[in-house]
Scaffold this motif. Structure first.
Motif, PDB file in Angstrom:
ATOM      1  N   PHE A 132       0.853  -1.033  -0.024  1.00 11.12           N
ATOM      2  CA  PHE A 132       0.001  -0.065  -0.075  1.00 11.12           C
ATOM      3  C   PHE A 132       0.854   1.325   0.009  1.00 11.12           C
ATOM      4  O   PHE A 132       0.379   2.427  -0.095  1.00 11.12           O
ATOM      5  CB  PHE A 132      -0.784   0.051   1.275  1.00 11.12           C
ATOM      6  N   GLY A 133       2.229   1.157   0.163  1.00 12.66           N
ATOM      7  CA  GLY A 133       3.044   2.459   0.109  1.00 12.66           C
ATOM      8  C   GLY A 133       2.896   3.326  -1.041  1.00 12.66           C
ATOM      9  O   GLY A 133       2.376   2.815  -1.949  1.00 12.66           O
ATOM     10  N   THR A 134       3.292   4.462  -0.815  1.00 12.35           N
ATOM     11  CA  THR A 134       3.346   5.468  -1.919  1.00 12.35           C
ATOM     12  C   THR A 134       4.154   4.962  -3.246  1.00 12.35           C
ATOM     13  O   THR A 134       3.541   5.238  -4.457  1.00 12.35           O
ATOM     14  CB  THR A 134       4.001   6.772  -1.675  1.00 12.35           C
ATOM     15  N   TYR A 135       5.150   4.205  -3.077  1.00 11.87           N
ATOM     16  CA  TYR A 135       5.700   3.452  -4.235  1.00 11.87           C
ATOM     17  C   TYR A 135       5.506   2.025  -4.237  1.00 11.87           C
ATOM     18  O   TYR A 135       6.269   1.236  -4.799  1.00 11.87           O
ATOM     19  CB  TYR A 135       7.374   3.832  -4.152  1.00 11.87           C
TER      20      TYR A 135
ATOM     21  N   ASN B 194      12.416   4.879   2.334  1.00  9.93           N
ATOM     22  CA  ASN B 194      11.483   4.520   1.304  1.00  9.93           C
ATOM     23  C   ASN B 194      10.645   5.902   0.681  1.00  9.93           C
ATOM     24  O   ASN B 194       9.947   5.738  -0.019  1.00  9.93           O
ATOM     25  CB  ASN B 194      10.646   3.322   1.389  1.00  9.93           C
ATOM     26  N   GLU B 195      11.001   7.064   1.365  1.00  6.69           N
ATOM     27  CA  GLU B 195      10.255   8.256   1.042  1.00  6.69           C
ATOM     28  C   GLU B 195       8.770   8.181   0.987  1.00  6.69           C
ATOM     29  O   GLU B 195       8.299   8.969   0.112  1.00  6.69           O
ATOM     30  CB  GLU B 195      11.098   8.717  -0.472  1.00  6.69           C
ATOM     31  N   GLU B 196       8.394   7.269   1.964  1.00  9.71           N
ATOM     32  CA  GLU B 196       6.921   7.558   2.205  1.00  9.71           C
ATOM     33  C   GLU B 196       6.335   8.741   2.682  1.00  9.71           C
ATOM     34  O   GLU B 196       5.390   9.116   2.428  1.00  9.71           O
ATOM     35  CB  GLU B 196       6.550   6.194   3.161  1.00  9.71           C
ATOM     36  N   ALA B 197       7.349   9.612   3.184  1.00 12.83           N
ATOM     37  CA  ALA B 197       7.145  10.982   3.982  1.00 12.83           C
ATOM     38  C   ALA B 197       8.191  11.656   3.907  1.00 12.83           C
ATOM     39  O   ALA B 197       9.435  11.053   3.801  1.00 12.83           O
ATOM     40  CB  ALA B 197       6.518  10.817   5.308  1.00 12.83           C
TER      41      ALA B 197
END
Lengths: 267, 357
Positions: free
Chosen positions: A115-118, B227-230
């Motif tokens: 579900f992560g942004t990437y 992971n650059e989620e935020a």
């Protein structure tokens, strides 16, 4: 006389088990709930439970547990129904149950990636032109993952109930001119009600005190009574308040069991 | 029935044999005699080469075990199943262990290298006169940010987090004192403030940060930010160093208003059997060159001022991890506020978590 004696001896392990692992823990929880944080006997924890913070938390726990149970049921019933119609039904059922053998924590971590942004889901949304959305740390992801985790426990009892249903009842309904919908509403569903009830109990009760997923998947944007218990026991070391919440959870669960419990009805 | 009994018996016999083999293996390696010490430390928190060197120099064999939270460590030491000779808890846990009588006092005459520790880090409130503990590494709480995602936006103050451009882009570490502390610091109050009005004020200020907060998470924060989620995170400096090793776009800052200063410390728990060996190990780790090698490997900040002389300049002069004395003066060590105040912090934190956008 001897018969009665041997029977009593056989009962010893059962009573020991009940006393040690059911009655004693509940009494201990009840006992701890009467102590405030400094170890003095008081009712302050019960007073605290009826403040807006904990009442709100109780309501939101209820709401999420209700949604999780409802969605599980809506997905599980048709699935179980279709399963009973397939040829290798026990194989298909096994395939649905297999994920429940995998550790819960592992599954939750997998969803962080999915579900992560990437993650995969967002790559897919990007490809079909919807664009990246925030999925992780939302109500949607929390309910989705909870339903995914609980659904085998909902399918199993419903499947068993449907499987045991005598097909001649359905034939009889058709012969008497009932439409498919009427047959389902008046014959199939009432006869599998026990399966639905036990499925709801097995899902609703643990869902009420979920705590790990609230942090991992919902990023602490969803706070349930389970989260509060965890915090009081591990971080604050306020065992009294943690126990008080547990007492209320036990009461709520007991009420739920009574309300959904199978009652002998005059046939 | 006979088959069942056979299966049952074979399981029992197999277990007994295994237990016997384990015992033999342990004694063959000399585990049960007096020349070993058992160390209980965080994962990835010592240069493995040093363990070997300690054995070569002293002849004492080291058994090394790791834990991932202070609470887990406390539970295991309380149970007393394993004879840990050294443990490395954080400062707030030392106070707790002291209260529960789980620590043995140190014999400072056996620790001549103690003089290498910077005086700033000696005799701190959580352990007056270093009666029970010696600092191992130290660090701060601050902001980690992704320069690629936030652009040129500078971070110097806690209040920069309230910037509307960071909507839904901040992750917080799930710690009541860290998060409430951030609120207190941003208002100019002390991290150890117990004034209820100040605390309510801090909580109200934190509520206004809610639109910017994406999630409040545990250890996963390292993975999520790498992971650059935020783009931004409230983290411990050690975690920040880990993340910066994973993702080169990350940078770390300790806000100018001040922040928390934390310590992980070597202690000898009550479970210790080889107290002499434990002292030898602590003294070994305090040696300037050894401490320098360890600090280079672990990449946390060492309290050993002699070790700094043996370390690469760019590491020692990195103000992000070795803040200047002016900033260090503003950093505060958590004091034990007592159960009641801690419970109040946690209640506020719970309410803050429940505050919806």
């Amino acid at each position: 006389m001897e018969n009665k004696l041997t029977r009593n001896i056989y009962m010893i392990p059962y009573w020991l088990w009940i006393a040690l692992f059911v009655i004693a823990p509940i009494l201990l929880i009840l006992y701890y709930s009467f102590f405030d944080i400094e170890g003095h006997f008081s009712l302050v924890n019960y007073q605290k439970f009826f403040t807006p913070v904990y009442l709100k938390m109780t309501l939101s726990s209820f709401w999420y547990a209700f949604l999780i149970t409802l969605i599980s049921l809506l997905v599980a019933y048709p699935t179980a129904y279709l399963l009973t119609k397939t040829r290798h039904k026990h194989l298909w059922l096994l395939l649905i149950i297999v994920p429940s053998w995998i550790n819960l924590l592992l599954k939750a971590y997998a969803f962080l990636g999915i579900f992560g942004t990437y993650g995969i889901t967002n790559s897919f949304l990007e490809v079909i032109g919807i664009g990246t959305k925030q999925i992780l740390f939302t109500d949607f992801s929390f309910i989705f993952v909870s339903v995914y985790i609980f659904i085998p426990f909902m399918i199993l009892p419903i499947f068993n109930a449907l499987n045991e249903l005598n097909p001649s009842f359905i034939d009889a309904a058709h012969d008497l001119g009932a439409s498919k919908w009427t047959t389902f509403r008046r014959v199939i569903f009432p006869l599998t009600m026990d399966g639905v009830k036990s499925g709801c109990q097995v899902v609703f009760i643990p869902a009420l005190s979920l705590f790990m997923l609230t942090r991992l998947i919902a990023g602490n944007r969803v706070i349930t009574l389970g989260t509060a218990i965890e915090q009081h026991f591990l971080v604050t070391q306020d065992w009294g308040m943690g126990s008080t919440i547990a007492v209320f959870l036990i009461i709520i669960m007991f009420l739920f069991m009574v309300l959904t419990g199978t009652r002998k009805r005059g046939m | 029935m006979i088959k069942l009994i056979r299966v049952f018996l074979s399981v029992v016999i197999a277990s007994a044999v295994l237990l016997f083999v384990i015992n033999r293996l342990n004694s063959a390696e000399g585990f049960s005699s007096g020349n070993t010490i058992t160390i209980y430390n965080w994962g990835d928190y010592i240069d493995p080469d040093l363990i070997k060197r300690f054995k070569d120099e002293t002849g004492i064999k080291v058994i090394y075990e790791t834990f991932d939270s202070n609470e887990a460590m406390l539970t295991k030491i309380k149970q007393g199943g394993t004879t840990y000779d050294i443990a490395i808890p954080s400062e707030y846990m030392i106070q707790k262990m002291k209260e529960e009588n789980l620590l043995l006092p140190l014999d400072q005459s056996k620790l001549p290298n103690l003089k290498n520790i910077d005086e700033r880090f000696m005799d701190l409130p959580f352990d007056p006169n270093n009666k029970y503990s010696v600092p191992y590494f130290w660090g701060t709480v601050g902001i980690v940010f992704n320069t690629k995602l936030v652009g040129d936006k500078p971070f110097t103050s806690w209040n920069d987090l309230w910037d509307p451009s960071l909507k839904n882009d901040i992750l917080l570490t799930d710690g009541a004192r860290e998060v409430i502390g951030m609120g207190l610091n941003s208002l100019g109050y002390s991290l150890n403030d117990t004034n209820k009005e100040h605390l309510h004020e801090a909580k109200a200020k934190l509520d206004t940060l809610t639109p910017n907060i994406k999630a409040i998470v545990g250890d996963e924060i390292k993975m999520l930010i790498a992971n650059e989620e935020a783009a931004v995170g409230l983290v411990w400096s050690g975690d920040a160093a880990d993340m910066m090793g994973e993702n080169e776009n990350l940078d770390y800052v300790v806000p100018s208003e001040g922040s928390n200063l934390w310590f992980d410390n070597m202690v000898i728990p009550k479970t210790a059997k080889n107290i002499e060996g434990a002292h030898q190990f602590i003294n070994f780790m305090l040696d300037a060159k050894i401490a320098a090698q360890n600090a280079e490997w672990v990449s946390y900040s060492t309290p050993n001022k002699e070790a700094l002389k043996h370390m690469p300049k760019e590491m020692v002069e990195d103000e992000r991890f070795y803040p200047s004395p002016e900033l260090t003066d503003k950093l505060e060590v958590y004091e034990n506020l007592g159960k009641k105040n801690l419970a109040f912090y946690n209640d506020l934190f719970l309410e803050f978590k429940m505050h919806r956008k």
